[in-house]
Design a protein around this motif. Structure first.
Motif, short mmCIF file in Angstrom:
data_model
loop_
_atom_site.label_atom_id
_atom_site.label_comp_id
_atom_site.label_asym_id
_atom_site.label_seq_id
_atom_site.Cartn_x
_atom_site.Cartn_y
_atom_site.Cartn_z
N PHE A 24 7.55 26.03 1.57
CA PHE A 24 8.34 25.88 2.79
C PHE A 24 7.71 26.61 3.98
N GLY A 25 6.51 27.15 3.77
CA GLY A 25 5.85 27.85 4.87
C GLY A 25 5.74 29.35 4.62
N TRP A 230 14.20 28.19 1.02
CA TRP A 230 13.81 27.73 2.36
C TRP A 230 14.36 28.65 3.46
N ALA A 233 11.90 29.74 6.12
CA ALA A 233 11.55 28.66 7.05
C ALA A 233 12.64 28.52 8.12
N ARG A 237 12.18 29.38 12.16
CA ARG A 237 12.52 28.40 13.21
C ARG A 237 13.48 29.01 14.21
N GLY A 242 6.79 29.56 13.14
CA GLY A 242 6.68 28.69 11.97
C GLY A 242 6.57 27.22 12.34
N ALA A 243 6.45 26.43 11.29
CA ALA A 243 6.25 24.99 11.48
C ALA A 243 7.56 24.31 11.89
N GLN A 247 6.42 19.12 10.87
CA GLN A 247 5.11 19.56 10.34
C GLN A 247 5.24 20.11 8.93
N ASN A 248 6.46 20.30 8.47
CA ASN A 248 6.68 20.96 7.19
C ASN A 248 6.85 19.91 6.10
#
Ligand SMILES: Cc1cc2nc3c(=O)[nH]c(=O)nc-3n(C[C@H](O)[C@H](O)[C@H](O)COP(=O)(O)O)c2cc1C
Length: 337
Positions: A24-25, A230, A233, A237, A242-243, A247-248
């Protein structure tokens, strides 16, 4: 910039969970589940699984537990050779089977010279960052005793201090006392990282924690990292980092023109699969059960699916049982981004 840290949880904070969070980043640091120093040094059958570092190797913090300084220092030295960010000393665990042996929170309660000497012994061996995770102390702790304990840790060379501001006996349902974290963070601003831990589970509790303790450098999340891998993530945000969902790759679209979502079924199945690759077979069932005890809290009929998962006798059984839940409750499959 506030850092986000996945907290240490025995039986849960292993490579299998790290892989999912990374998908999830990721977050900024991953504390491992506590590693018993004396057992680790025996190089027994299971010990290598605690030291897996194929995922996010450069973000791992090895957490050590033990009752004697010599094995703790030796185990710290060995773990440092695997790289990562650093070594953490568990001084907060209040599970009776840990503190009754002289480990965990008993380091906050026993004569202070013993704790001082243990940290100095570990410090001497560790070339990476040294941190400690503490609580407030025993039920009769005093403010002065707590603050002077933190000063002693700093004087011994602790560079990052995670504070879970509850006493030894206080249950996780009780509100953590963030003002103690803020007082320590303010005193050591620019000298030692102070990390807040306890009850952060979503954007609003994260913001509330930071309002109460604005001087901390990081927030650690334990239980919610298993319930909602998650979470980092989402917090990134919310902080504008982060993405983006687009983009994720962990965020998917179940049908054209629908908003992006997280597939909770896929995450659960991935976790089970990761047990096969990242845990010894002897741990598969218990670790599956421990994870789903938290993960099932995401669902409308959480108790129902949790008890079914707890009764599964194999990973295949767990996969079938978990998958079939979504035949019955289709909407539970998706988490809004
Ligand atoms: C199942 C479980 C296992 C835990 N194991 C550890 C551990 O190995 N080391 C440690 O320092 N804390 C451990 N903890 C405490 C957590 O790291 C954390 O301090 C506590 O859960 C409060 O944070 P949270 O509200 O984000 O969950 C554990 C907690 C739970 C629920």
């Amino acid at each position: 910039m506030i850092k986000l840290i996945a907290g240490p949880m025995a039986t849960l904070s292993h490579q299998g969970l790290r892989k999912i969070i990374e998908g999830f980043g990721g977050c900024d640091e991953y504390y491992t589940e506590m590693i018993n120093a004396a057992s680790f040094l025996t190089h027994g059958k299971f010990e290598s699984f605690y030291a897996l570092n194929e995922t996010a190797a450069d973000k791992i913090v090895w957490q050590l537990t033990g009752k004697d300084s010599t094995p703790m220092a030796e185990a710290a030295l060995e773990l440092c050779s695997l790289g990562g960010i650093g070594i953490d000393i568990n001084m907060g665990c209040s599970a009776p089977e840990i503190y009754k042996t002289g480990a965990g929170i008993s380091w906050m309660i026993r004569p202070r010279e013993e704790t001082h000497d243990m940290i100095c012994a570990v410090r001497d061996k560790v070339k990476l960052r040294l941190s400690a995770k503490i609580r407030l102390g025993d039920e009769d702790f005093t403010d002065e005793g707590f603050y002077s304990f933190c000063r002693m840790l700093y004087d011994c060379g602790i560079e990052q201090l995670v504070i879970h501001p509850r006493t030894k006996k206080e249950k996780l349902a009780r509100p953590p006392r963030y003002f103690y974290v803020e007082n320590v963070a303010r005193e050591f601003l620019g000298k030692m990282n102070v990390v807040l831990n306890g009850n952060v589970k979503d954007v609003s509790s994260f913001n509330a924690a930071l309002r109460a303790a604005p001087s901390v450098s990081a927030v650690m999340i334990a239980r919610t990292s298993a319930q909602k891998p998650w979470i980092f993530a989402k917090l990134k945000r919310a902080m504008g980092e982060g993405a983006s969902p687009e983009q994720n790759s962990a965020f998917i679209q179940s049908a054209e023109n629908e908003p992006l979502k997280i597939d909770r079924l896929a995450v659960g199945l991935e976790y089970i699969q990761n047990l096969r690759t990242d845990q010894p077979p002897e741990f598969w069932i218990t670790r599956m059960q421990r994870f789903f005890a938290y993960y099932c809290d995401n669902f409308s009929y959480g108790h129902y699916i949790k008890s079914k998962m707890l009764n599964c006798k194999s990973l295949e059984d767990a996969e079938r049982t978990f998958t079939s839940y979504f035949d019955e409750v289709k909407d539970d499959r998706w988490e809004k981004v």
